[in-house]
Design a protein around this motif. Sequence first.
Motif, PDB file in Angstrom:
ATOM      1  N   THR A   7      -8.111  -2.149   3.388  1.00  0.00           N
ATOM      2  CA  THR A   7      -9.296  -1.716   2.658  1.00  0.00           C
ATOM      3  C   THR A   7     -10.502  -1.681   3.577  1.00  0.00           C
ATOM      4  O   THR A   7     -10.599  -2.466   4.528  1.00  0.00           O
ATOM      5  N   GLY A  66       0.823  -1.207   0.000  1.00  0.00           N
ATOM      6  CA  GLY A  66       0.000   0.000   0.000  1.00  0.00           C
ATOM      7  C   GLY A  66       0.850   1.246   0.000  1.00  0.00           C
ATOM      8  O   GLY A  66       0.562   2.232   0.678  1.00  0.00           O
ATOM      9  N   ALA A 115      -0.994  -2.155   3.605  1.00  0.00           N
ATOM     10  CA  ALA A 115      -2.171  -2.109   2.733  1.00  0.00           C
ATOM     11  C   ALA A 115      -3.423  -2.538   3.489  1.00  0.00           C
ATOM     12  O   ALA A 115      -3.409  -3.504   4.256  1.00  0.00           O
ATOM     13  N   ASP A 127       1.983  -1.918  -4.604  1.00  0.00           N
ATOM     14  CA  ASP A 127       0.637  -1.350  -4.657  1.00  0.00           C
ATOM     15  C   ASP A 127      -0.041  -1.849  -5.929  1.00  0.00           C
ATOM     16  O   ASP A 127       0.632  -2.297  -6.865  1.00  0.00           O
TER      17      ASP A 127
END
Length: 251
Positions: A87, A17, A85, A41
Amino acid sequence: MSRIKSSSRYQTAMVTGASSGIGRAVTRRLVGEGLRVHAVDRDAEALRNLARECDVETIVIDLQDTSGLADLFKNEEIDIVVNNAGTLPGTGTFGERPETDIDLLLDINLRAPLHISHMALQGMVERKRGHLFFLGSSAGRYPHPNCAGYSAAKAGISMFCDALRCDLLGSAVRVTEIAPGRVQTHFYRTALGDATAKEKLYDGYRPIQPEHIAELIGRAMTMPDYVDVSRIEVFPTDQAAGGSHIVRYEE
């Protein structure tokens, strides 16, 4: 571009990320410390922009499938892994959210860091050198409304870090979890949209900045080898840990 000599015995890092927010700030910090950094990424254009700004090697990959990183760990001595990373596809009560959220939340926030750590550990243990960082969340440490699936994944990361330290005793490999409260990034743009996130989460508040998280990682990695900063919980001064309660600051 010439590299600064690393100030620690670590030489090479990987950050997931890496193209925005915390990952971008951490990547820039590690490059500034003289490390060779592999920036990971799924956003190829954002990675190209990052590479124009600092000396990184880019890897474009969607972390729902981490197998594309296997060669990196076979061919490189990766000293530091920053599992950053994450979400959050949306907010709302768990029953209201679509079932497809579950796999996405677990794939990116929990499974990917575990798979990457598994790839990294064999070399780290053999070399008796390595540091695994995990971006957790206050949502994995305290109950937050409307993000139960995300909280479950981050709580899994937190307990994984605790158990992994037990497994690694005597290996000299260190494990650090960073569990922040509200940080000003574009993380909520998928769930809320940029404008709504700015209005609801940031306008009038004093959130943590990505560079503050990068500073904590920089400090933790340069501690003496026999010191492992196991977990850092960091909140805005105006935020209480339980229930994600934050107030607007007034002079």
